[in-house]
Design a protein around this motif. Structure first.
Motif, PDB file in Angstrom:
ATOM      1  N   MET A 113       0.703  -1.230   0.065  1.00  0.00           N
ATOM      2  CA  MET A 113      -0.177  -0.127   0.011  1.00  0.00           C
ATOM      3  C   MET A 113       0.685   1.392   0.162  1.00  0.00           C
ATOM      4  SD  MET A 113      -2.973   1.162   2.293  1.00  0.00           S
ATOM      5  CE  MET A 113      -3.093   2.850   2.093  1.00  0.00           C
ATOM      6  N   ASN A 135      -5.306  -0.373   8.173  1.00  0.00           N
ATOM      7  CA  ASN A 135      -4.377  -0.997   7.039  1.00  0.00           C
ATOM      8  C   ASN A 135      -4.779  -1.912   6.325  1.00  0.00           C
ATOM      9  OD1 ASN A 135      -2.425   0.832   8.757  1.00  0.00           O
ATOM     10  ND2 ASN A 135      -1.132   0.590   7.050  1.00  0.00           N
ATOM     11  N   LEU A 143      -7.952  -0.679   4.669  1.00  0.00           N
ATOM     12  CA  LEU A 143      -7.745   0.157   3.521  1.00  0.00           C
ATOM     13  C   LEU A 143      -7.542  -0.812   2.163  1.00  0.00           C
ATOM     14  CD1 LEU A 143      -5.679   3.072   4.747  1.00  0.00           C
ATOM     15  CD2 LEU A 143      -7.753   3.213   3.440  1.00  0.00           C
ATOM     16  N   SER A 144      -6.335  -1.780   2.706  1.00  0.00           N
ATOM     17  CA  SER A 144      -6.010  -2.661   1.255  1.00  0.00           C
ATOM     18  C   SER A 144      -7.070  -3.292   0.580  1.00  0.00           C
ATOM     19  CB  SER A 144      -4.866  -3.485   1.798  1.00  0.00           C
ATOM     20  OG  SER A 144      -5.227  -4.325   2.724  1.00  0.00           O
ATOM     21  N   LEU A 158     -10.124  -1.822  -0.119  1.00  0.00           N
ATOM     22  CA  LEU A 158     -10.878  -0.713  -1.013  1.00  0.00           C
ATOM     23  C   LEU A 158     -10.285  -0.623  -2.394  1.00  0.00           C
ATOM     24  CD1 LEU A 158     -11.066   2.259   1.833  1.00  0.00           C
ATOM     25  CD2 LEU A 158     -12.725   0.237   1.404  1.00  0.00           C
ATOM     26  N   ASP A 218      -9.261   1.750  -5.656  1.00  0.00           N
ATOM     27  CA  ASP A 218      -8.257   2.923  -5.605  1.00  0.00           C
ATOM     28  C   ASP A 218      -8.806   4.382  -5.233  1.00  0.00           C
ATOM     29  OD1 ASP A 218      -6.285   1.221  -6.499  1.00  0.00           O
ATOM     30  OD2 ASP A 218      -6.464   1.253  -8.482  1.00  0.00           O
ATOM     31  N   LYS A 246      -9.839   4.347  -1.514  1.00  0.00           N
ATOM     32  CA  LYS A 246      -8.271   4.482  -0.650  1.00  0.00           C
ATOM     33  C   LYS A 246      -7.785   5.779  -0.896  1.00  0.00           C
ATOM     34  CE  LYS A 246      -6.234   0.776  -2.175  1.00  0.00           C
ATOM     35  NZ  LYS A 246      -5.127   0.031  -2.788  1.00  0.00           N
ATOM     36  N   ASP A 247      -7.920   6.332  -1.920  1.00  0.00           N
ATOM     37  CA  ASP A 247      -7.211   7.849  -2.182  1.00  0.00           C
ATOM     38  C   ASP A 247      -7.930   8.675  -1.427  1.00  0.00           C
ATOM     39  OD1 ASP A 247      -5.474   7.091  -3.977  1.00  0.00           O
ATOM     40  OD2 ASP A 247      -6.406   8.317  -5.729  1.00  0.00           O
TER      41      ASP A 247
END
Ligand SMILES: NC(=O)c1ccc[n+]([C@@H]2O[C@H](COP(=O)([O-])OP(=O)(O)OC[C@H]3O[C@@H](n4cnc5c(N)ncnc54)[C@H](OP(=O)(O)O)[C@@H]3O)[C@@H](O)[C@H]2O)c1
Length: 274
Positions: free
Chosen positions: A136, A249, A252-253, A255, A257, A260-261
């Motif tokens: 990530m 984390n 998040l990984s 989600l 792109d 995540k952004d």
């Protein structure tokens, strides 16, 4: 069966040092290596050798010594590594080269030096210390993430290429761990980040806030060593082990792109123009 011979790079501090001590206490034959031998004098390892992963001659000499002494290397743990932090635009090219020379080419050099002996033995294990940064990306960490993404790719290729020779490859991805890591980051990045002319002043300020907060509860290196020992002692090790990676984390990984952004931009207070 006689104890496994385990060669570890980067044992002067942090994860490497803790791991060398742990495995030595657990009856492994540990070869603890470091650029500066004086840094490992107090380590309880079977053999301590000087080894710089950017220097082929130093690698060849160390590997030769291990083979002379023990006749084999059962496990290679590629742990040596460090980070430079600043934006992609501002990290000096030489610093990126030097970091890749350790984090990526250092691993390639070690693999090339050790694999022929493992192949001859028909068995072996390589454990590569990657990072959550190998999966990530956050701002200010682009070049370091790139080096760990590269290590992930190399590890995936090696796992497939070496399977037929009885050599397995395991990737360990630590989250934030309390070691000398951040001291090195600061030493390497201080000048770039403190430049009053930088157009990234706000981002650097927010990075510091984010970093201070996310590193508040980091565990010590034993959190990683324990997982590596588990991987060594399992008959069917996993391909990847995450070590001390916070739930945030992990989530998040998963989600996409854009989502995540949005989360990362909000954490770093980044406002898109337009
Ligand atoms: N700490 C974290 O938050 C964290 C998180 C994810 C992944 N990691 C990874 O974990 C690994 C170990 O880092 P650490 O946290 O234990 O940090 P550390 O305490 O700074 O240890 C890094 C080790 O790498 C060695 N090293 C650097 N350049 C080398 C070279 N050219 N040849 C041989 N050794 C070299 C250092 O030796 P010198 O003392 O000679 O410089 C030191 O022994 C690294 O690959 C790092 O990327 C760390």
């Amino acid at each position: 069966m006689s104890p496994k011979v385990v060669l570890i790079t980067g044992c002067s501090s942090g994860i490497g040092k803790d791991l060398a001590a742990r495995l030595s206490q657990n009856e492994y034959t540990v070869v603890a290596t470091a650029r500066n031998l004086a840094t490992v004098t107090n380590l309880p390892a079977a053999l301590k050798l000087s080894l710089d992963v950017t220097d082929n001659q130093s690698i060849a000499t160390a590997v030769h010594e291990v083979i002379e002494r023990f006749g084999r290397i059962d496990v290679l743990i590629n742990n040596a590594g460090y980070a430079v932090r600043s934006t992609v635009e501002e990290v000096p090219e030489t610093q990126i080269h030097q970091m890749f020379d350790v984090n990526v080419f250092g691993v390639i050099r070690m693999v090339r030096a050790v694999v022929p002996f493992m192949r001859k033995a028909g068995s072996g294990q390589i454990i590569n210390i990657s990072s959550v940064a190998g999966k990530m990306v956050i701002p200010i960490s682009g070049p370091y993430c790139a080096s760990k993404f590269a290590l992930e790719a190399l590890s995936d290729a090696l796992r497939l290429e070496l399977a037929a020779f009885g050599i397995s490859v395991v990737i360990v991805e630590p989250g934030n761990i309390r070691t000398n890591f951040m001291k090195t980051v600061q030493a390497n990045s201080e000048k770039i980040i403190a430049n009053p002319e930088t157009p990234y002043g706000d981002l650097y300020k927010n990075y510091h806030l984010f970093n201070d907060k996310s590193r508040l509860k980091e565990p010590g290196p034993e959190a990683v060593s324990a997982i590596i020992q588990k991987a060594l002692e399992t008959s069917k090790p996993k391909v990847r082990y995450r070590a001390a990676v916070p739930l945030m984390n992990r989530l998040l990984s998963c989600l996409n792109d854009r989502l995540k952004d949005r989360v990362v931009k909000s954490a770093f207070k980044i406002k898109s123009l337009g």
